[in-house]
Motif scaffolding. Sequence first.
Motif, PDB file in Angstrom:
ATOM      1  N   SER A 111      40.768  54.062  35.649  1.00 33.47           N
ATOM      2  CA  SER A 111      40.194  53.708  36.953  1.00 33.47           C
ATOM      3  C   SER A 111      38.853  54.417  37.114  1.00 33.47           C
ATOM      4  O   SER A 111      38.066  54.082  38.004  1.00 33.47           O
ATOM      5  N   LYS A 114      35.194  53.205  31.939  1.00 31.45           N
ATOM      6  CA  LYS A 114      35.167  51.785  31.605  1.00 31.45           C
ATOM      7  C   LYS A 114      35.786  51.577  30.229  1.00 31.45           C
ATOM      8  O   LYS A 114      35.240  51.999  29.204  1.00 31.45           O
ATOM      9  N   LYS A 143      50.350  46.940  36.181  1.00 30.11           N
ATOM     10  CA  LYS A 143      49.481  46.979  37.349  1.00 30.11           C
ATOM     11  C   LYS A 143      48.019  47.127  36.930  1.00 30.11           C
ATOM     12  O   LYS A 143      47.129  46.471  37.476  1.00 30.11           O
ATOM     13  N   PHE A 144      47.776  47.993  35.933  1.00 32.36           N
ATOM     14  CA  PHE A 144      46.418  48.154  35.431  1.00 32.36           C
ATOM     15  C   PHE A 144      45.922  46.859  34.790  1.00 32.36           C
ATOM     16  O   PHE A 144      44.776  46.447  34.992  1.00 32.36           O
ATOM     17  N   CYS A 145      46.795  46.209  34.013  1.00 28.88           N
ATOM     18  CA  CYS A 145      46.398  44.988  33.295  1.00 28.88           C
ATOM     19  C   CYS A 145      46.104  43.821  34.232  1.00 28.88           C
ATOM     20  O   CYS A 145      45.412  42.870  33.845  1.00 28.88           O
ATOM     21  N   GLU A 146      46.611  43.867  35.431  1.00 31.45           N
ATOM     22  CA  GLU A 146      46.369  42.782  36.389  1.00 31.45           C
ATOM     23  C   GLU A 146      44.893  42.617  36.724  1.00 31.45           C
ATOM     24  O   GLU A 146      44.438  41.528  37.079  1.00 31.45           O
ATOM     25  N   THR A 147      44.121  43.704  36.618  1.00 31.79           N
ATOM     26  CA  THR A 147      42.685  43.626  36.912  1.00 31.79           C
ATOM     27  C   THR A 147      41.828  43.925  35.686  1.00 31.79           C
ATOM     28  O   THR A 147      40.601  43.895  35.765  1.00 31.79           O
ATOM     29  N   PHE A 148      42.461  44.219  34.551  1.00 30.04           N
ATOM     30  CA  PHE A 148      41.724  44.534  33.333  1.00 30.04           C
ATOM     31  C   PHE A 148      41.261  43.243  32.674  1.00 30.04           C
ATOM     32  O   PHE A 148      42.054  42.333  32.432  1.00 30.04           O
ATOM     33  N   ASP A 149      39.969  43.153  32.361  1.00 28.68           N
ATOM     34  CA  ASP A 149      39.431  41.943  31.746  1.00 28.68           C
ATOM     35  C   ASP A 149      38.845  42.213  30.365  1.00 28.68           C
ATOM     36  O   ASP A 149      38.086  41.401  29.823  1.00 28.68           O
ATOM     37  N   ASN A 168      47.231  39.278  33.860  1.00 29.53           N
ATOM     38  CA  ASN A 168      45.963  38.764  34.390  1.00 29.53           C
ATOM     39  C   ASN A 168      45.679  37.414  33.754  1.00 29.53           C
ATOM     40  O   ASN A 168      45.110  37.339  32.658  1.00 29.53           O
ATOM     41  N   ASN A 171      42.254  36.742  32.140  1.00 25.94           N
ATOM     42  CA  ASN A 171      41.767  37.469  30.965  1.00 25.94           C
ATOM     43  C   ASN A 171      41.985  36.616  29.713  1.00 25.94           C
ATOM     44  O   ASN A 171      43.118  36.390  29.287  1.00 25.94           O
TER      45      ASN A 171
END
Length: 434
Positions: A111, A114, A143-149, A168, A171
């Motif tokens: 978080s 990068k 939860k992290f992977c939901e916004t990880f692109d 995600n 992604n």
Amino acid sequence: MVRVLRMMGKNAGNLPGLALWTLNKKCLKAFRPDCPIIAVTGTNGKTSVTNFLSYIFSKSGCKNIITNYEGNNLDTGICSLLLNYCTMTGKIHADYLVLEVDESHVPVIFSQLKLETLIVLNFFRDQLDRNGEVETLILKVKKFCETFDGNLILNGDDPNVARLGLANPGNKKVKYFSVERYKYATETLYEAGEGRFCPVCGHALEYDYYQYSHIGKFRCPKCGYGNYPVYARFTGIDPDKRTFTADGGKYTTVCSSIYYMYNLCAVYSAAKLYGIDKEIIRKAFRSFRVNNGRLESFRYKNSELILNLAKNPVGANMTVRIMNECPGKKELLFVLNDNTADGLDVSWIWDINFSIFNNVSKVVASGTRAYDIAVRIKCSGYDASKIKVRPDLDDAVKELFSGEGKKFAIANYTAVQPARAALNRFIGGVRDEK
């Protein structure tokens, strides 16, 4: 602080990062790396995969690879590592940052930094008194992977890892690796496992085969979970010749266990993604050893010993399986500690499948919980007269090498380095004064 400690010949470890983290929980934002960050996480295999990747990148011409070779994979350890390489303004100059990261700390660390590529190896029960049930860890990473692109490299043969590819839907950089069935795979669950139900619809999963634990070829007959394109697959696994095939090329390795093959498949996937020359990969697989207690070899006179870290049932079961697949008579040293870093609860040893011992002529139990592991092995049906309890590691190693033949040693987290030291003392003919 890091530099001062190193000048004094001390291993800085977590201490400088702990101090910084205590002062400011957002301190990672102050670091400014000018390179891609690759993170490796999962219950087992993080250190091996991280070390392999760092080695391969260095052989490909990268001169400056920063990695936490010694572990220290929590937020404080990452802080210490970056403190050691940053300028006074927080800049970090490198070709790559290759980081081993504890599963529960992935969301915290990235978080603030990068992340370009995340590699997820597996999920097993591990240190329940610290981590809780495995689902708790999976949900944190999910939860992290939901916004990880960024690039997401997943073990497609672990249903608990593969589910992260659905976190995600936007992604498009999700890639799965897989290992084809090898000759010791089983039709039924051989050891304790976690992947019995579909994480999408809850229906019972069906397996064509199990490689080890719940790792294998699975599918959900109700919703189709388990069907996805494979980015990298190892085929033609030959554990006797230590060879396999990937993308039409044949590779030779220094170890042959299926557990090891999955680690190498993760390494191969990342190397392929970053365009590493296949000849560099081939040479690394043929010659590089992580050692440091990870399938590390020791030799004394006519005996060879393989030492492996096992901090949970799956790690121990895999070492037992490697031992059983080895022909001839064997002897086993099991070193069990219950220090804080190990987890104070050692009930996990009751999920180790000792009943499958094959030609094991002696067991030596050692560590702070030597009697616990001795009782556990006795309760599996093994002949108690063949179990020798030696809480002192030097005594245990001496007992193990009192006869010739193939030896194996299992040591949990805080036991592995003392076990290595005791082995080296014995082989070198030096014994610490008590």
